[in-house]
Design a protein around this motif. Structure first.
Motif, PDB file in Angstrom:
ATOM      1  N   ARG B  36      53.386   5.669 -17.176  1.00 30.10           N
ATOM      2  CA  ARG B  36      52.893   5.328 -18.518  1.00 30.10           C
ATOM      3  C   ARG B  36      53.268   3.897 -18.903  1.00 30.10           C
ATOM      4  NH1 ARG B  36      54.122  10.955 -21.868  1.00 30.10           N
ATOM      5  NH2 ARG B  36      52.456  12.157 -20.891  1.00 30.10           N
ATOM      6  N   PHE B  37      54.476   3.492 -18.485  1.00 28.70           N
ATOM      7  CA  PHE B  37      54.899   2.113 -18.752  1.00 28.70           C
ATOM      8  C   PHE B  37      53.949   1.127 -18.066  1.00 28.70           C
ATOM      9  CE2 PHE B  37      57.316  -1.432 -16.757  1.00 28.70           C
ATOM     10  CZ  PHE B  37      57.570  -2.186 -17.895  1.00 28.70           C
ATOM     11  N   LEU B  38      53.654   1.382 -16.785  1.00 34.83           N
ATOM     12  CA  LEU B  38      52.806   0.450 -16.034  1.00 34.83           C
ATOM     13  C   LEU B  38      51.367   0.457 -16.558  1.00 34.83           C
ATOM     14  CD1 LEU B  38      54.173   1.065 -12.429  1.00 34.83           C
ATOM     15  CD2 LEU B  38      54.257  -1.085 -13.713  1.00 34.83           C
ATOM     16  N   LEU B  39      50.890   1.643 -16.889  1.00 37.54           N
ATOM     17  CA  LEU B  39      49.520   1.722 -17.407  1.00 37.54           C
ATOM     18  C   LEU B  39      49.423   1.021 -18.763  1.00 37.54           C
ATOM     19  CD1 LEU B  39      46.693   2.884 -16.927  1.00 37.54           C
ATOM     20  CD2 LEU B  39      47.389   4.930 -18.160  1.00 37.54           C
ATOM     21  N   GLY B  40      50.421   1.236 -19.601  1.00 38.47           N
ATOM     22  CA  GLY B  40      50.406   0.601 -20.919  1.00 38.47           C
ATOM     23  C   GLY B  40      50.529  -0.910 -20.817  1.00 38.47           C
ATOM     24  N   LEU B  41      51.341  -1.392 -19.867  1.00 37.81           N
ATOM     25  CA  LEU B  41      51.556  -2.832 -19.762  1.00 37.81           C
ATOM     26  C   LEU B  41      50.387  -3.540 -19.093  1.00 37.81           C
ATOM     27  CD1 LEU B  41      53.783  -4.815 -20.525  1.00 37.81           C
ATOM     28  CD2 LEU B  41      54.752  -4.531 -18.251  1.00 37.81           C
ATOM     29  N   SER B  42      49.824  -2.921 -18.047  1.00 41.06           N
ATOM     30  CA  SER B  42      48.727  -3.583 -17.323  1.00 41.06           C
ATOM     31  C   SER B  42      47.377  -3.317 -17.995  1.00 41.06           C
ATOM     32  CB  SER B  42      48.673  -3.098 -15.881  1.00 41.06           C
ATOM     33  OG  SER B  42      48.298  -1.725 -15.840  1.00 41.06           O
ATOM     34  N   GLY B  43      47.241  -2.161 -18.617  1.00 42.47           N
ATOM     35  CA  GLY B  43      45.974  -1.812 -19.278  1.00 42.47           C
ATOM     36  C   GLY B  43      44.908  -1.380 -18.291  1.00 42.47           C
ATOM     37  N   ARG B 140      54.398  -5.123 -26.783  1.00 45.21           N
ATOM     38  CA  ARG B 140      53.993  -3.888 -26.094  1.00 45.21           C
ATOM     39  C   ARG B 140      55.017  -3.524 -25.007  1.00 45.21           C
ATOM     40  NH1 ARG B 140      49.060  -5.340 -24.755  1.00 45.21           N
ATOM     41  NH2 ARG B 140      49.242  -5.551 -22.492  1.00 45.21           N
ATOM     42  N   GLU B 141      55.463  -4.550 -24.294  1.00 45.57           N
ATOM     43  CA  GLU B 141      56.429  -4.303 -23.223  1.00 45.57           C
ATOM     44  C   GLU B 141      57.724  -3.679 -23.773  1.00 45.57           C
ATOM     45  OE1 GLU B 141      58.380  -7.703 -21.440  1.00 45.57           O
ATOM     46  OE2 GLU B 141      58.339  -6.704 -19.504  1.00 45.57           O
ATOM     47  N   VAL B 142      58.223  -4.282 -24.847  1.00 45.73           N
ATOM     48  CA  VAL B 142      59.466  -3.763 -25.435  1.00 45.73           C
ATOM     49  C   VAL B 142      59.259  -2.331 -25.926  1.00 45.73           C
ATOM     50  CG1 VAL B 142      61.076  -4.028 -27.363  1.00 45.73           C
ATOM     51  CG2 VAL B 142      60.378  -6.030 -26.039  1.00 45.73           C
ATOM     52  N   PHE B 143      58.127  -2.103 -26.582  1.00 47.33           N
ATOM     53  CA  PHE B 143      57.872  -0.758 -27.101  1.00 47.33           C
ATOM     54  C   PHE B 143      57.745   0.262 -25.958  1.00 47.33           C
ATOM     55  CE2 PHE B 143      55.106   2.700 -28.436  1.00 47.33           C
ATOM     56  CZ  PHE B 143      55.827   3.180 -29.525  1.00 47.33           C
ATOM     57  N   LEU B 144      57.061  -0.117 -24.876  1.00 42.47           N
ATOM     58  CA  LEU B 144      56.877   0.806 -23.741  1.00 42.47           C
ATOM     59  C   LEU B 144      58.204   1.120 -23.050  1.00 42.47           C
ATOM     60  CD1 LEU B 144      53.600  -0.708 -22.228  1.00 42.47           C
ATOM     61  CD2 LEU B 144      53.843   1.576 -23.220  1.00 42.47           C
ATOM     62  N   LEU B 145      59.036   0.074 -22.938  1.00 45.31           N
ATOM     63  CA  LEU B 145      60.352   0.312 -22.310  1.00 45.31           C
ATOM     64  C   LEU B 145      61.199   1.253 -23.164  1.00 45.31           C
ATOM     65  CD1 LEU B 145      61.180  -3.292 -20.995  1.00 45.31           C
ATOM     66  CD2 LEU B 145      60.761  -1.251 -19.600  1.00 45.31           C
ATOM     67  N   ARG B 146      61.013   1.144 -24.476  1.00 44.83           N
ATOM     68  CA  ARG B 146      61.762   2.027 -25.382  1.00 44.83           C
ATOM     69  C   ARG B 146      61.171   3.446 -25.364  1.00 44.83           C
ATOM     70  NH1 ARG B 146      65.508   3.958 -26.662  1.00 44.83           N
ATOM     71  NH2 ARG B 146      66.203   4.586 -28.724  1.00 44.83           N
ATOM     72  N   ALA B 147      59.840   3.512 -25.430  1.00 41.82           N
ATOM     73  CA  ALA B 147      59.182   4.820 -25.571  1.00 41.82           C
ATOM     74  C   ALA B 147      59.169   5.597 -24.255  1.00 41.82           C
ATOM     75  CB  ALA B 147      57.749   4.627 -26.073  1.00 41.82           C
ATOM     76  N   HIS B 148      58.757   4.972 -23.182  1.00 33.69           N
ATOM     77  CA  HIS B 148      58.578   5.700 -21.922  1.00 33.69           C
ATOM     78  C   HIS B 148      59.728   5.490 -20.939  1.00 33.69           C
ATOM     79  CE1 HIS B 148      54.764   6.962 -23.333  1.00 33.69           C
ATOM     80  NE2 HIS B 148      54.207   5.753 -23.298  1.00 33.69           N
ATOM     81  N   GLY B 149      60.345   4.304 -21.008  1.00 37.83           N
ATOM     82  CA  GLY B 149      61.508   4.071 -20.147  1.00 37.83           C
ATOM     83  C   GLY B 149      62.774   4.660 -20.745  1.00 37.83           C
ATOM     84  N   GLU B 150      62.743   4.905 -22.049  1.00 41.52           N
ATOM     85  CA  GLU B 150      63.906   5.444 -22.778  1.00 41.52           C
ATOM     86  C   GLU B 150      65.150   4.575 -22.571  1.00 41.52           C
ATOM     87  OE1 GLU B 150      64.310   9.790 -22.924  1.00 41.52           O
ATOM     88  OE2 GLU B 150      62.446   9.890 -21.775  1.00 41.52           O
ATOM     89  N   LEU B 151      64.908   3.270 -22.530  1.00 39.08           N
ATOM     90  CA  LEU B 151      66.023   2.328 -22.403  1.00 39.08           C
ATOM     91  C   LEU B 151      66.498   1.960 -23.800  1.00 39.08           C
ATOM     92  CD1 LEU B 151      64.573  -0.120 -19.693  1.00 39.08           C
ATOM     93  CD2 LEU B 151      66.033   1.865 -19.335  1.00 39.08           C
ATOM     94  N   ASP B 152      67.790   1.640 -23.902  1.00 40.29           N
ATOM     95  CA  ASP B 152      68.269   1.174 -25.210  1.00 40.29           C
ATOM     96  C   ASP B 152      68.037  -0.339 -25.329  1.00 40.29           C
ATOM     97  OD1 ASP B 152      70.376  -0.019 -23.830  1.00 40.29           O
ATOM     98  OD2 ASP B 152      71.705   1.685 -24.140  1.00 40.29           O
TER      99      ASP B 152
END
Lengths: 200, 188
Positions: B36-43, B140-152
């Motif tokens: 999901r992270f890769l799909l969201g970032l690359s589109g 978008r990258e920051v949001f995806l890392l937070r949402a799907h990567g669950e990184l702090d």
């Protein structure tokens, strides 16, 4: 670090996590898992397994066989050390008995000095006692100890002992004692005396 | 501790020492988030799949481990991000993550800060994806890392080599815009 309380950003992230519908395609999953299984790193064998593997290789087999061959040859060629005879001078008696004998030895010597002189010299008498100790396994253990501690017996007493041993089935010990008596009393007709004692 | 409860790092170590099933657990944990992270970032689904596959294969074939303070999760997303940037560079595609976006200039006053209002957000997957693609790439990258990567946030700052305060502001702006876009979708 980060605040543990849920923020609006976290709510939005959670909303996306829960409602995003996309998944990696199944063919990608199977391809990646198959690749992972195919390329599982080989477990490094432990020392024993490596040793066993080495033993299975021909060149190591030859090396080990040669080594064993050389060791065997050395073992065979090397002169064995001369075996010195081992004499067991101690009578086969238990420790307390030995102690008792040791304690009674001076007393026995004193008694023998006080007693009338035996038919044979003292040295001759002592020898059979020692030879009995050499063959202690032949005679009954308690009897040997008793005899060692007992005062000097007469010839008839010793012949009675021979008879007793014969009766109780200790033929070897009886024969041995009789042979000793023959040596010690060459002038006596032991067979006749033995028969006389049997009759009595 | 059972295999299912093992940490990512210990599962990776077990796989590296010859335990094949350990990888399956590790993969099951991260497959969805990473994709999901890769799909969201690359589109683009095709590109996301290619980078996704490359990322996992490089992890399978590599003998390296997460370095320093990085945990497995950060390390995995770092590999994926680098692979995507490499792909853009190789194909002469401009890296949108390098755009400096003036968040202040594009900021819209957020009147929907109340969490209760989240209930009115669209739950349609396609709408979520469209709203996500409307975000500037760095937000978008920051949001995806937070949402799907669950990184702090500090992990995201380390991974993207961006100051922590910038990461915070990007996430805040991303959240505000998403709320506005999704709420609008529902209302119209």
């Amino acid at each position: 670090m980060t605040d543990a309380r849920p923020t609006p950003e976290d709510e939005m992230a959670k909303h996306f996590r829960e409602h995003a519908a996309v998944e990696p395609p199944a063919h990608l999953d199977s391809f990646i898992l198959a690749a992972a299984q195919r390329e599982v790193p080989v477990r490094r064998p432990n020392l024993w397994q490596r040793w066993m593997q080495a033993c299975q290789k021909p060149r190591w087999q030859v090396a080990f066989a040669s080594l064993i061959g050389v060791a065997l040859m050395l073992a065979l060629v090397r002169p064995s050390p001369e075996q010195t005879p081992i004499y067991d001078f101690t009578p086969k008696a238990s420790a307390p008995q030995a102690k008792k004998e040791y304690a009674e030895a001076p007393a026995a010597a004193a008694r023998s000095l006080a007693a009338p002189a035996p038919a044979a010299p003292m040295a001759d008498f002592a020898a059979p006692e020692q030879s009995e100790a050499f063959n202690a396994e032949l005679a009954e253990e308690p009897k040997v100890s008793k005899r060692a501690a007992a005062p000097v017996k007469s010839l008839d007493d010793q012949l009675r002992e021979v008879l007793r041993l014969q009766k109780t089935g200790h033929k070897q010990a009886a024969d041995k004692l009789l042979a000793d008596l023959h040596k010690r009393y060459p002038d006596e007709n032991l067979t006749v005396r033995l028969k006389n004692l049997q009759k009595n | 501790m059972s295999a299912a409860e093992s940490s990512d790092e210990s599962l990776l170590a077990r796989y590296r020492s010859g335990d094949g099933p350990a990888f399956e657990i590790l993969y099951a944990r991260h497959r969805q988030g990473l994709y999901r992270f890769l799909l969201g970032l690359s589109g683009k689904a095709e590109l996301a799949e290619e980078v996704y596959q490359d990322t996992w294969l490089s992890l399978i074939r590599s003998t390296s481990q997460p370095q320093g303070r990085a945990n497995f999760r950060t390390w995995l997303y770092q590999i994926a991000r680098n692979r995507l940037i490499d792909h853009w560079r190789k194909h002469g595609i401009h890296n949108p993550l390098h755009d400096s976006y003036d968040e202040q200039a594009h900021a819209v006053i957020d009147n929907a800060a109340d969490p209760e209002q989240l209930l009115s957000l669209s739950r349609d997957g396609q709408r979520l994806e469209t709203a996500l693609q409307n975000l500037p790439a760095d937000q978008r990258e920051v949001f995806l890392l937070r949402a799907h990567g669950e990184l702090d946030l500090p992990q995201i700052a380390t991974l993207t080599e961006t100051p922590l305060e910038t990461v915070k502001s990007r996430l805040r702006y991303a959240q505000q815009k998403l709320r506005r876009l999704l709420a609008e979708e529902v209302l119209t």
